[in-house]
Design an enzyme around this catalytic site. Structure first.
Site, PDB file in Angstrom:
ATOM      1  N   CYS A 102       0.831  -1.206   0.000  1.00 25.05           N
ATOM      2  CA  CYS A 102       0.000   0.000   0.000  1.00 25.05           C
ATOM      3  C   CYS A 102       0.864   1.255   0.000  1.00 25.05           C
ATOM      4  O   CYS A 102       0.463   2.290  -0.528  1.00 25.05           O
ATOM      5  CB  CYS A 102      -0.948   0.000   1.192  1.00 25.05           C
ATOM      6  SG  CYS A 102      -0.133  -0.128   2.806  1.00 25.05           S
TER       7      CYS A 102
ATOM      8  N   HIS B 256      -1.581   1.666   7.429  1.00 21.88           N
ATOM      9  CA  HIS B 256      -2.050   1.506   6.051  1.00 21.88           C
ATOM     10  C   HIS B 256      -1.945   2.844   5.329  1.00 21.88           C
ATOM     11  O   HIS B 256      -2.190   3.905   5.919  1.00 21.88           O
ATOM     12  CB  HIS B 256      -3.500   1.016   6.045  1.00 21.88           C
ATOM     13  CG  HIS B 256      -4.055   0.793   4.679  1.00 21.88           C
ATOM     14  ND1 HIS B 256      -3.526  -0.126   3.791  1.00 21.88           N
ATOM     15  CD2 HIS B 256      -5.094   1.388   4.022  1.00 21.88           C
ATOM     16  CE1 HIS B 256      -4.215  -0.105   2.665  1.00 21.88           C
ATOM     17  NE2 HIS B 256      -5.170   0.803   2.781  1.00 21.88           N
TER      18      HIS B 256
END
Length: 942
Positions: free
Chosen positions: A366, A901
């Site tokens: 990510c 994230h």
């Protein structure tokens, strides 16, 4: 057959032949066409195609492992990128597109501002005569096949303006449906994006249009030496019936000749190299196979169209079930995504509008996806990589990556901007990155800013237009104006670095160093790719520490002080000095304590206190300044405990280590005396002591004090009489006798490090005499309740910039060599913005590291979106350049250290914002942009 196949593998394809992007081996029909000249395969070929008509199956592209072929979209190089013999993929051409001339010239004129409707990309005009032929081929009494094909006879009109075919007499003024343009893929993508932006196409209209209007044709190209023309054959057996039907509707017209303008420059190369091409083959071939993408061309309705339909009805074969895609299928890497997307749900996970394409998470990637989305939505980079960027590839730069990184990035960007694209798995790109930066090769989480810095630097080196970097001599600039020096440094920088990345992302700042002794000034001008801004604090942080005194009188005292969140250790020491009324002859030594040991000492005055965890236990020891030269003795406490499971007796650490500087340690008795002095405040009151003290040297007086132990003049009893109830001192963690410090016998102690660790074994009796609970319970730096609501601190981006540009001393590890003093000095440093780039990348320093601590700041940064004004921060103002910026992308990090994230916020289209969360894309409002997760900001000059 094996021998014949082996000979095929040895065929050499000339470089000129590659200029037509041939797909000789990738498609199955192409493969049989190649073998058609070999008589043993003629019958097999007919049987193969005849049999296919009776199978109700759907033939799709080859497996995804065959991701690239010679006919793949630009740049068709991925296999070469990963191979060892990869050299110059820039010679690999791009696919050809056939589009309406008006559609192309409108976009070309707007993009390049050319006159005559064609702009800088001049074309070659061909008059095209078309015919439809049908013939039945009989192989024997049982097998026959009807072969239908469209034949286009292309005659070149006039001569090109230059030897390279970059111009033609006349103008491309055709506006009818019979005027077509032949363009390269990069031209098509640029033009399509312009039309998309001009129409302000809604979220998903572009995908529906492109799916309906784009199809692929497999064509056969040959050169007629007699008529000096190109012959294009579109055979029914090479294409899907639907596509062949559409081709007939387009090319088979009665109303006149077609006009095709070639702007790709590829057909002209055929005229130049045709005879050489034919001579390069072992067996001369007059026909070559390539793929042509047709977009937006209107279909005609006339007698030839009706005749074609009648002829097709005569074919005695059952209808094909499904989609038989043998040769006419679009390439697997780019145009396989022109499929009808499934219905949308609440998210844009299947978004297919131009540029709204997600990236699959390959496993903790990510961080890469977030940084990539910000770059591939930088408008200037999109235009560049959708264009003919390969002309700038630098294969000779030893600092680069042989063009591989730029090529794979350009390929990935084109996939993400392909009309109707669905989420992309960036495996090839990740593999190439890992080949040059192994730290990004695994599946661990990484810092998005570090990845972005590597990627920008790598793209610059791969696209550096300076093929051979010249040597630049550093001149003496003393006595010159800053403007002259700055311009000289910038010219020297551009002489060695000239790429699209430099054009867009690099600025210049002025760095000023001042010697604290002689006040010598050193001014340099350095380029920067991004600005890393600290996060200053606008609030105070409450911190609790425990003060331990070494005077033998004062008990430990917890003290809570308030210091700036972005403060340094010197701020903490100053606040503690006031809170505990520190005398002028005293100093504080701060240490972190855990499990009876000292984890580390906080001695660096410039150390950041925001690295100190709230759960840490800190102790500040008060000591006399005059004893600073004496070794530091650290007394750690041990007591015997019995294991509940094994019954084994072992020594366990407890309490807070006591620290003192000891000048006289020639004998063990001196060490014991200093330790007893430190313990004096912890003696239990007399009334709380039991009367059962029969050991020598333990007695109490009327004041409730233990008299004989603290009496410095008292004689030490023989060790055999006091060993059982007195402290034992060791120079090792284990209670082994050979490391024991004897009271009256001198023992050499090494003080090379300035710290002596002494381990004190506590007998059971002494544990009753001293209140060890006072040294066993330490408060945390900050005790937060489970359900307490954490206050979100806020700071403006301008304050971050102020903190970045303020003058501050260099750290001891960054000492500057003063040319005047001829020695290293801890100079003060001041930065000033001098030249700003078109794209300003700002990195917010949320993550902090040092030897003992790691921390992430969750500070909310209030950053401008529509007008980031840097006019007041410029040391040199250029009246011809704007210093106002607008936000267009944000890379976000959610979560804590070592995990979390990454996502990205992107401004797309007419001030519409979208969130890119790996493969999912969501529409968001502008009010949702500002969060405490913002990590890297991307601004464009207004």
């Amino acid at each position: 057959m094996s021998r014949s196949l082996g000979s095929l593998k040895r065929l050499r394809i000339p470089p000129q032949l590659e200029a037509f992007n041939f797909s000789l081996y990738h498609r199955s029909t192409s493969f049989f066409s190649l073998l058609s000249s070999l008589s043993p395969f003629r019958l097999l070929k007919r049987l193969f195609f005849k049999t296919l008509r009776y199978f109700p199956v759907s033939f799709h592209r080859m497996d995804s492992s065959f991701l690239f072929s010679l006919s793949s979209p630009s740049p068709s190089f991925a296999d070469d990128v990963l191979s060892s013999d990869y050299s110059s993929p820039s010679s690999s051409p791009e696919p050809l597109f056939l589009v309406p001339l008006r559609w192309w010239t409108d976009a070309n004129a707007a993009l390049y501002g050319g006159g005559g409707g064609c702009g800088e990309n001049k074309g070659i005009l061909y008059n095209v005569m078309s015919r439809l032929s049908n013939k039945e081929l009989e192989m024997d009494d049982f097998l026959s096949e009807v072969e239908s094909e469209i034949v286009l006879d292309m005659t070149r009109v006039g001569d090109t303006g230059t030897a390279q075919g970059e111009g033609v007499s006349g103008s491309c003024s055709g506006t009818s449906d019979l005027s077509l343009a032949l363009i390269s893929e990069w031209m098509f993508l640029r033009a399509f994006r312009w039309h998309n932006d001009t129409k302000d196409v809604g979220a998903f209209l572009a995908a529906a249009d492109i799916i309906q209007d784009l199809f692929s044709l497999q064509i056969r190209l040959s050169f007629s030496c007699k008529t000096d023309s190109l012959i294009i054959r579109i055979n029914r057996k090479d294409n899907e019936l639907r596509d062949f039907d559409r081709a007939c509707s387009i090319f088979c017209v009665d109303s006149g000749m077609l006009e095709i303008w070639d702007f790709s420059g590829q057909t002209n190369q055929f005229f130049m190299y045709d005879r050489k091409l034919l001579s390069d083959f072992d067996q001369p071939r007059e026909e070559m196979i390539l793929e042509l993408q047709v977009y937006g061309v209107a279909e005609a309705r006339d007698s030839k169209r009706e005749k074609m339909i009648t002829d097709q009805c005569k074919i005695e074969a059952p209808p094909i079930s499904g989609t038989m895609t043998m040769n006419g299928s679009m390439d697997d890497e780019l145009f396989s995504r022109f499929k009808q997307s499934p219905p949308l749900d609440g998210s844009y996970s299947n978004a297919c509008a131009l540029g709204l394409t997600g990236l699959y998470n390959l496993g903790n990637t990510c961080f890469m996806n977030s940084a990539l989305q910000c770059l591939v939505h930088t408008r200037e980079l999109v235009d560049y990589f959708l264009g003919d960027f390969r002309k700038d590839l630098n294969f000779e730069n030893p600092l680069g990556m042989n063009g591989k990184l730029a090529l794979t990035f350009g390929e990935l960007l084109r996939k993400l901007w392909a009309p109707g694209a669905t989420p992309v798995a960036p495996r090839i790109f990740k593999s190439v990155i890992a080949g040059f930066a192994p730290q990004f090769g695994g599946y661990s989480q990484h810092d998005a800013q570090e990845f972005l810095a590597f990627l920008l630097d790598g793209l610059h080196e791969d696209l550096d237009r300076v093929k051979h970097k010249p040597y630049v001599e550093v001149k003496d600039v003393d006595g010159h104006l800053d403007e002259e020096v700055a311009d000289e440094h910038w010219r020297n920088h551009l002489a060695r670095n000239d790429s699209i990345i430099v054009d867009l992302c690099q600025g210049q700042y002025r760095s000023t160093l001042v010697c604290p002794v002689c006040k010598k000034l050193s001014i340099t001008f350095d380029p920067f790719m991004y600005l890393s801004l600290p996060l200053p604090s606008t609030t105070m942080r409450k911190m609790t520490l425990t003060i331990f005194s070494t005077d033998g009188i004062t008990l430990p005292l917890p003290v809570t002080v308030a210091v700036p969140r972005d403060g340094t250790l010197s701020d903490l020491v100053e606040a503690l000095s006031v809170a505990c009324c520190l005398r002028d002859d005293e100093t504080l030594l701060i240490a972190e304590v855990f499990d009876g040991s000292v984890l580390g000492y906080l001695e660096e005055p410039s150390g950041k206190i925001d690295l100190i965890r709230d759960q840490a236990h800190l102790v500040a020891y008060r000591m006399l300044k005059e004893s600073q030269r004496s070794p530091l003795f650290v007394f750690r406490h041990l007591r015997e405990e019995k294991s509940e499971f094994t019954g084994y007796i072992y020594c366990k650490k407890f309490g807070v280590p006591l620290l003192s500087r000891v000048s006289n340690f020639s004998e063990g008795s001196e060490i014991r005396k200093e330790f007893l002095k430190l313990l004096n405040p912890f003696v239990m009151p007399a009334e709380e002591l039991s009367n059962d003290y029969d050991c020598k040297g333990i007695d109490t007086n009327g004041d409730g004090k233990i008299e004989s132990i603290l009496d410095e003049d008292a004689d030490i009893e023989p060790e055999s009489e006091i060993d059982s109830c007195d402290f034992q001192f060791y120079l090792n963690e284990s209670c082994w006798k050979e490391y024991k410090i004897e009271m009256n016998n001198p023992r050499p102690i090494s003080v090379s490090s300035g710290i002596v660790n002494v381990f004190v074994s506590w007998p059971k009796k002494m544990l009753e005499v001293y209140d060890t609970s006072l040294m066993s319970v330490l408060p945390e730096v900050h005790k937060s309740t489970l359900f307490s609501r954490k206050y979100q601190e806020s700071v403006s981006l301008y304050k971050c910039l102020d903190a970045f540009l303020k003058e501050e001393p260099l750290g001891p590890e960054d000492m500057w060599y003063c040319p005047s003093c001829k020695t290293h000095r801890q100079a003060s440093k001041k930065l000033d913005l001098w030249r700003l780039p078109e794209i300003l990348v700002i990195h917010l320093k949320r993550f902090s590291y040092n030897r003992y601590f790691r921390n992430k700041l969750e500070t909310f940064v209030d950053f401008p979106i529509n007008d980031f004004d840097l006019s007041n921060y410029m040391a040199h103002k250029n009246i011809h350049m704007s210093h106002h910026y607008m936000l267009y992308a944000v890379s976000n990090h959610q979560g804590g250290m070592g995990s979390g994230h990454y996502t990205a916020f992107i401004q797309h289209g007419q001030n519409r914002w979208y969130e890119f969360d790996d493969s999912n894309v969501f529409h968001i409002s502008e009010e949702q942009i500002k969060t405490s997760s913002a990590y890297v900001l991307f601004y464009r000059r207004i």
